[in-house]
Design an enzyme around this catalytic site. Structure first.
Site, PDB file in Angstrom:
ATOM      1  N   ASP A   1       0.919  -1.143  -0.006  1.00  0.00           N
ATOM      2  CA  ASP A   1      -0.139  -0.020   0.043  1.00  0.00           C
ATOM      3  C   ASP A   1       1.014   1.426  -0.068  1.00  0.00           C
ATOM      4  OD1 ASP A   1       1.192  -0.248   2.518  1.00  0.00           O
ATOM      5  OD2 ASP A   1      -0.961   0.357   3.492  1.00  0.00           O
TER       6      ASP A   1
ATOM      7  N   HIS B   1       9.476  -0.167   8.551  1.00  0.00           N
ATOM      8  CA  HIS B   1       8.836  -1.268   9.049  1.00  0.00           C
ATOM      9  C   HIS B   1       8.893  -2.534   7.920  1.00  0.00           C
ATOM     10  CE1 HIS B   1       6.976   0.768  12.453  1.00  0.00           C
ATOM     11  NE2 HIS B   1       6.645   1.891  11.366  1.00  0.00           N
TER      12      HIS B   1
HETATM   13  C1  BDR Z   1       2.783  -0.266   8.835  1.00  0.00           C
HETATM   14  O1  BDR Z   1       1.735   0.527   8.683  1.00  0.00           O
HETATM   15  C2  BDR Z   1       1.988   1.465   7.301  1.00  0.00           C
HETATM   16  O2  BDR Z   1       1.745   2.772   7.697  1.00  0.00           O
HETATM   17  C3  BDR Z   1       3.305   1.137   7.120  1.00  0.00           C
HETATM   18  O3  BDR Z   1       3.454   1.238   5.570  1.00  0.00           O
HETATM   19  C4  BDR Z   1       3.565  -0.163   7.558  1.00  0.00           C
HETATM   20  O4  BDR Z   1       3.314  -1.388   6.508  1.00  0.00           O
HETATM   21  C5  BDR Z   1       3.386  -0.064  10.206  1.00  0.00           C
HETATM   22  O5  BDR Z   1       2.610  -0.194  11.124  1.00  0.00           O
HETATM   23 CA    CA Z   2       3.035  -0.658   4.188  1.00  0.00          CA
END
Ligand code: BDR
Ligand code: CA
Length: 316
Positions: free
Chosen positions: A10, A243
Site C-alpha cells: 500500500d 517497517h
Molecule cells: C505499517 O503501517 C503502514 O503505515 C506502514 O507502511 C507499514 O506497513 C506499520 O505499522
Molecule cells: Ca505498508
C-alpha cells in the site's frame, strides 16, 4: 537462485523503501506487485506502485487488489503519516502506465500455481488480498513457499491503538483469515520494526550510495520523519522506521532475526480490534489458542547487520 517473491503493498513511504530494496537485491526475483488500500486508497496505491516501477526501470505486473476492509466501512487511510500522495507530498510525476488487468488475488493464485513451492508472498499492507486469494483458491496455502508479513505486535504495544498495529487494525477480519490458514507464516511485527530507528544521516547515506532510488526515499521520508518526530518527542534526533523493508530483509537473510514459534489469534471485538495475541510454544497454551496453525514471530533483530544490508543493497 533468487527467491521468487510477490510484494503485496500500500505505498506508502516505507513501502517504497522496501520495494526498491527488493528490486535492488540479487537474492530476490520480484514477480509482481499487488496493491491494497491501507496507507492510501487502493487506486493511489496502484498508481504509486506503478510509479515506483517506473523510477526503478522495472517492467513487472502491478495488479490492483481490495479497496475495502473485509467487514466494515471504508478505511480512513494514513495520509497524516505518508502525505496526501503517499510519498510525503513531494509532487513526483505519477506513472501513466496501465496496471495488469488481473486482480491482486488472481495474480497471487496464478503465480502460486505456476511456480508451486517456490513463491514467497510478502505482505506489507492490510491482508485483504491474502484473504481473497484463500477464498478463491484455498489450495494456494500449500502451493506457496511461505508468507511473510509486516504487521502485528506479538509482545509490544500497537501503533494505532494501545494493542493494534496499523496493517492488522485496517482489516482484522481479513487478517484473521490469513492467520488461520495452514501455510508457513512469519510475522515481522512492531517487536522488531520499532527496534531499529533510522536517522537523517542514514537517509543521506542512502541517497549518496544510490541517488535515484535512495534519493527518492530520502526526499519522500522527510514528511514521514516529521510525523515520527512529533509522535516520539523524547528523541533528540529526527528518526523514522522502515517497517516494511524488514519483511523483505527476513526473506533475504532470516538469520538477521530471532523468530519464536507459537500460535496467534486476531481480535475483532471493538476494544481490542486488530490486536494480535501470541502464545509461544514454550508457554502454557489456553484453549482459545490450541489447534491454531503454528507460526513464527520475529522478536529481535541484529540492527547492525540489517542496516548494513540496506546500505549494501541500495549501493549495488
Ligand atoms: C505499517 O503501517 C503502514 O503505515 C506502514 O507502511 C507499514 O506497513 C506499520 O505499522
Ligand atoms: Ca505498508
Amino acid at each position: 537462485m533468487a527467491e521468487k517473491v510477490i510484494i503485496d503493498t500500500d505505498p506508502g513511504i516505507d513501502d517504497a523503501m522496501a520495494i526498491f530494496f527488493a528490486f535492488q537485491s540479487p537474492d530476490l526475483d520480484v514477480l509482481g506487485l499487488t496493491t491494497t488500500f491501507g496507507n492510501v486508497p487502493v487506486s493511489m496505491a496502484t498508481r504509486n506502485a506503478l510509479t515506483l516501477c517506473e523510477i526503478a526501470g522495472k517492467d513487472i505486473p502491478v495488479c490492483e487488489g481490495v479497496k475495502l476492509p473485509w467487514v466494515g466501512p471504508e478505511s480512513t487511510y494514513a495520509h497524516f503519516v505518508h502525505g496526501d500522495d503517499g510519498f510525503g507530498n513531494i509532487n513526483h510525476p505519477t506513472s501513466t502506465a496501465d496496471p495488469d488487468p488481473r486482480s491482486a488475488a488472481q495474480f497471487i493464485i496464478d503465480m502460486a500455481k505456476k511456480y508451486p513451492g517456490e513463491v514467497t508472498l510478502v505482505a506489507i499492507g492490510p491482508l485483504g488480498n491474502l484473504a481473497m486469494a484463500l477464498k478463491m483458491a484455498p489450495e494456494i496455502s500449500t502451493l506457496l513457499k511461505g508468507v511473510v508479513i509486516m504487521g502485528g505486535a506479538a509482545q509490544v504495544p500497537g501503533n494505532v491503538t494501545p494493542v493494534a498495529e496499523a496493517n492488522i487494525w485496517n482489516d482484522p477480519y481479513a487478517a484473521d483469515i490469513a492467520f488461520s490458514a495452514q501455510w508457513p507464516f512469519t510475522m515481522i511485527g512492531l517487536d522488531v520494526t520499532y527496534a531499529v530507528s533510522y536517522t537523517q544521516d542514514f537517509l543521506a547515506k542512502m541517497a549518496q550510495v544510490n541517488p535515484k532510488l535512495g534519493g527518492f526515499v530520502q526526499k519522500a521520508a522527510q514528511f514521514y520523519v516529521q510525523f515520527y518526530s512529533s509522535v516520539f518527542q523524547s528523541t533528540d534526533q529526527e528518526v523514522c522506521y522502515f517497517h516494511d523493508a524488514m519483511a523483505l530483509a527476513y526473506v533475504i537473510d532470516p538469520t538477521l532475526f530471532e523468530v519464536k514459534e507459537g500460535y496467534f489469534r486476531v481480535a475483532t471485538d471493538p476494544l481490542c480490534y486488530g490486536q494480535t495475541t501470541f502464545a509461544p510454544l514454550d508457554k502454557m497454551i489456553a484453549p482459545q489458542w490450541e489447534g491454531r496453525p503454528k507460526m513464527g514471530a520475529a522478536l529481535s533483530v541484529d540492527k547492525a547487520r540489517l542496516t548494513q544490508l540496506f546500505l549494501d543493497t541500495y549501493a549495488l
